[in-house]
Design a protein around this motif. Structure first.
Motif, PDB file in Angstrom:
ATOM      1  N   TYR A 128       4.307 -10.586   6.718  1.00  0.00           N
ATOM      2  CA  TYR A 128       4.774  -9.271   7.176  1.00  0.00           C
ATOM      3  C   TYR A 128       4.923  -9.253   8.689  1.00  0.00           C
ATOM      4  O   TYR A 128       4.064  -9.762   9.419  1.00  0.00           O
ATOM      5  CB  TYR A 128       3.787  -8.182   6.772  1.00  0.00           C
ATOM      6  CG  TYR A 128       3.865  -7.798   5.304  1.00  0.00           C
ATOM      7  CD1 TYR A 128       4.876  -6.959   4.847  1.00  0.00           C
ATOM      8  CD2 TYR A 128       2.933  -8.275   4.393  1.00  0.00           C
ATOM      9  CE1 TYR A 128       4.951  -6.591   3.509  1.00  0.00           C
ATOM     10  CE2 TYR A 128       3.002  -7.927   3.050  1.00  0.00           C
ATOM     11  CZ  TYR A 128       4.011  -7.087   2.620  1.00  0.00           C
ATOM     12  OH  TYR A 128       4.090  -6.742   1.291  1.00  0.00           O
ATOM     13  N   PHE A 129       6.028  -8.653   9.141  1.00  0.00           N
ATOM     14  CA  PHE A 129       6.203  -8.441  10.577  1.00  0.00           C
ATOM     15  C   PHE A 129       6.468  -6.978  10.907  1.00  0.00           C
ATOM     16  O   PHE A 129       6.515  -6.599  12.080  1.00  0.00           O
ATOM     17  CB  PHE A 129       7.333  -9.313  11.135  1.00  0.00           C
ATOM     18  CG  PHE A 129       8.713  -8.965  10.622  1.00  0.00           C
ATOM     19  CD1 PHE A 129       9.522  -8.050  11.295  1.00  0.00           C
ATOM     20  CD2 PHE A 129       9.198  -9.540   9.459  1.00  0.00           C
ATOM     21  CE1 PHE A 129      10.782  -7.727  10.824  1.00  0.00           C
ATOM     22  CE2 PHE A 129      10.465  -9.235   8.982  1.00  0.00           C
ATOM     23  CZ  PHE A 129      11.260  -8.327   9.670  1.00  0.00           C
ATOM     24  N   ALA A 130       6.637  -6.134   9.899  1.00  0.00           N
ATOM     25  CA  ALA A 130       6.897  -4.710  10.149  1.00  0.00           C
ATOM     26  C   ALA A 130       6.550  -3.892   8.912  1.00  0.00           C
ATOM     27  O   ALA A 130       6.699  -4.356   7.778  1.00  0.00           O
ATOM     28  CB  ALA A 130       8.363  -4.496  10.524  1.00  0.00           C
ATOM     29  N   TYR A 131       6.096  -2.666   9.167  1.00  0.00           N
ATOM     30  CA  TYR A 131       5.841  -1.694   8.107  1.00  0.00           C
ATOM     31  C   TYR A 131       6.476  -0.367   8.500  1.00  0.00           C
ATOM     32  O   TYR A 131       6.542  -0.032   9.693  1.00  0.00           O
ATOM     33  CB  TYR A 131       4.343  -1.464   7.899  1.00  0.00           C
ATOM     34  CG  TYR A 131       3.549  -2.675   7.480  1.00  0.00           C
ATOM     35  CD1 TYR A 131       3.446  -3.032   6.147  1.00  0.00           C
ATOM     36  CD2 TYR A 131       2.890  -3.451   8.441  1.00  0.00           C
ATOM     37  CE1 TYR A 131       2.697  -4.148   5.759  1.00  0.00           C
ATOM     38  CE2 TYR A 131       2.146  -4.561   8.072  1.00  0.00           C
ATOM     39  CZ  TYR A 131       2.054  -4.899   6.724  1.00  0.00           C
ATOM     40  OH  TYR A 131       1.323  -6.000   6.357  1.00  0.00           O
ATOM     41  N   PHE A 132       6.918   0.389   7.507  1.00  0.00           N
ATOM     42  CA  PHE A 132       7.419   1.742   7.738  1.00  0.00           C
ATOM     43  C   PHE A 132       6.316   2.702   7.322  1.00  0.00           C
ATOM     44  O   PHE A 132       5.860   2.697   6.176  1.00  0.00           O
ATOM     45  CB  PHE A 132       8.681   1.992   6.919  1.00  0.00           C
ATOM     46  CG  PHE A 132       9.287   3.352   7.131  1.00  0.00           C
ATOM     47  CD1 PHE A 132      10.100   3.607   8.230  1.00  0.00           C
ATOM     48  CD2 PHE A 132       9.045   4.385   6.236  1.00  0.00           C
ATOM     49  CE1 PHE A 132      10.656   4.859   8.430  1.00  0.00           C
ATOM     50  CE2 PHE A 132       9.596   5.642   6.429  1.00  0.00           C
ATOM     51  CZ  PHE A 132      10.409   5.880   7.527  1.00  0.00           C
ATOM     52  N   HIS A 161       0.830  -1.219   0.000  1.00  0.00           N
ATOM     53  CA  HIS A 161       0.000   0.000   0.000  1.00  0.00           C
ATOM     54  C   HIS A 161       0.863   1.267   0.000  1.00  0.00           C
ATOM     55  O   HIS A 161       0.566   2.233   0.718  1.00  0.00           O
ATOM     56  CB  HIS A 161      -0.958   0.007   1.197  1.00  0.00           C
ATOM     57  CG  HIS A 161      -1.879  -1.178   1.236  1.00  0.00           C
ATOM     58  ND1 HIS A 161      -2.899  -1.376   0.336  1.00  0.00           N
ATOM     59  CD2 HIS A 161      -1.894  -2.252   2.065  1.00  0.00           C
ATOM     60  CE1 HIS A 161      -3.537  -2.508   0.626  1.00  0.00           C
ATOM     61  NE2 HIS A 161      -2.944  -3.070   1.662  1.00  0.00           N
ATOM     62  N   GLY A 162       1.932   1.245  -0.777  1.00  0.00           N
ATOM     63  CA  GLY A 162       2.776   2.420  -0.915  1.00  0.00           C
ATOM     64  C   GLY A 162       3.822   2.593   0.166  1.00  0.00           C
ATOM     65  O   GLY A 162       4.564   3.571   0.154  1.00  0.00           O
ATOM     66  N   SER A 163       3.869   1.666   1.120  1.00  0.00           N
ATOM     67  CA  SER A 163       4.838   1.768   2.213  1.00  0.00           C
ATOM     68  C   SER A 163       5.801   0.591   2.166  1.00  0.00           C
ATOM     69  O   SER A 163       5.450  -0.501   1.703  1.00  0.00           O
ATOM     70  CB  SER A 163       4.128   1.769   3.569  1.00  0.00           C
ATOM     71  OG  SER A 163       3.256   2.863   3.682  1.00  0.00           O
ATOM     72  N   ALA A 164       7.004   0.820   2.667  1.00  0.00           N
ATOM     73  CA  ALA A 164       7.963  -0.277   2.786  1.00  0.00           C
ATOM     74  C   ALA A 164       7.475  -1.252   3.840  1.00  0.00           C
ATOM     75  O   ALA A 164       7.054  -0.856   4.931  1.00  0.00           O
ATOM     76  CB  ALA A 164       9.333   0.261   3.167  1.00  0.00           C
TER      77      ALA A 164
END
Length: 325
Positions: free
Chosen positions: A236-240, A221-224
């Motif tokens: 996934y375990f993390a988003y920036f 969704h546009g995020s790392a």
């Protein structure tokens, strides 16, 4: 009304003489939107001209001669003055003292110096004469972090200055000094502002996340985002998150153990944690990164903890083996 920017970083400047670089830093700090303010000018020579200039400009000063004092005692007094002034960074500007190992370690990553050469060329003294004698086309100046090894800290910025035919060390030095006055304020501003720079913050997170076994990065969704497992079936375990959904925060989104923990952390430490939109309802907490004093060891712990929630056993065994080793 526009949002107020972050508070300027508080800087103590250590000098020994005229303080031309200190003056350049001071006047740059008074331009609109400056990223730092000078809260103290301290000298090891009570007669240093820099003290007169600082006093005239309303800056607090401290002076203590180093003569007859053990080096560690003098360093302790200078450091105490910086702390009492509220300094978050120390900038050396023509400070002609080699600092003790303990002092340097305590200010690791928060002490800068400027050197009149294009490091790693010509550390130490007589830099201009050495550059001319070597037949270099350019000399210059480097702003770097201070480490225990003289002039060996990470370079943060450089400015090149052409060497003219028939140049002398004095003539070259005068031109390099002009370059220093342009470079130092710019590099210091960039350095103290990095904590609100999304690119810098993402790079720090990326370095920590990708150090975990079987981890790869994938945009979401546009995020790392960072996943553990295979590229095809990883989780996934993390988003920036960079100020998404109207929040002022740049944050790392990681999994909490429970909603009670999430709510408790957000309530107890609202300066450090927030409940992110959408993700918060699923037990993800936002670790706020664009704030002073971020503990990157704590960020690394959050990443590893969140990673363990979804990592396959083959990956956790790798990490446990590495930790045991």
């Amino acid at each position: 009304m526009p949002e107020a920017g972050p508070d300027p970083a508080k800087v103590a400047v250590f000098v020994s003489g005229k303080g031309t670089n200190m003056a350049a830093l001071l006047y740059a700090s008074r331009l609109p939107g400056a990223a730092y303010e000078i809260v103290l000018v301290a000298a090891n020579d009570p007669e240093a001209e820099a003290l007169t200039l600082a006093s005239a400009e309303g800056i607090e000063t401290f002076a203590l001669s180093h003569k007859g004092m053990p080096r560690a005692d003098h360093d302790a007094a200078m450091e105490q003055a910086a702390k009492q002034a509220g300094a978050q960074y120390i900038v050396l500007a023509g400070y002609m003292r080699i600092l003790t190992e303990g002092f340097v370690k305590r200010w690791e990553g928060r002490m800068l110096n400027i050197h009149p050469s294009l490091l790693p060329k010509y550390p130490g003294l007589d830099t201009h004469a050495r550059a001319i004698e070597a037949g270099d086309s350019h000399a210059g100046t480097t702003v770097h972090l201070v480490t225990e090894e003289l002039d060996a800290g990470e370079p943060l910025g450089q400015a090149r200055v052409a060497i003219w035919p028939g140049d002398t060390p004095d003539k070259l030095a005068s031109r390099v000094r002009v370059a220093e006055h342009q470079l130092y304020p710019r590099v210091l501003s960039d350095y103290v502002s990095r904590g609100s720079d999304p690119e810098w913050l993402l790079e720090r997170v990326r370095e920590l996340a990708l150090a975990l076994p079987q981890t790869h990065e994938r945009e979401s969704h546009g995020s790392a985002g960072f996943r553990v497992g295979t590229v095809k079936s990883g989780k996934y375990f993390a988003y920036f998150s960079d100020q998404h959904h109207g929040t002022p925060h740049i944050s790392l989104l990681v999994k909490c153990s429970s909603m009670d923990e999430l709510e408790g952390l957000v309530e107890a430490q609202p300066q450090a944690y927030h409940k992110p939109a959408y993700y918060g309802a699923s037990g993800w907490i936002g670790v706020i990164l664009n704030r002073p004093g971020v503990d990157w060891d704590n960020v690394a712990d959050w990443l590893q903890r969140s990673w363990r929630v979804v990592a396959p056993k083959s990956a956790t065994k790798l990490l446990d083996a590495a930790d045991a080793f």
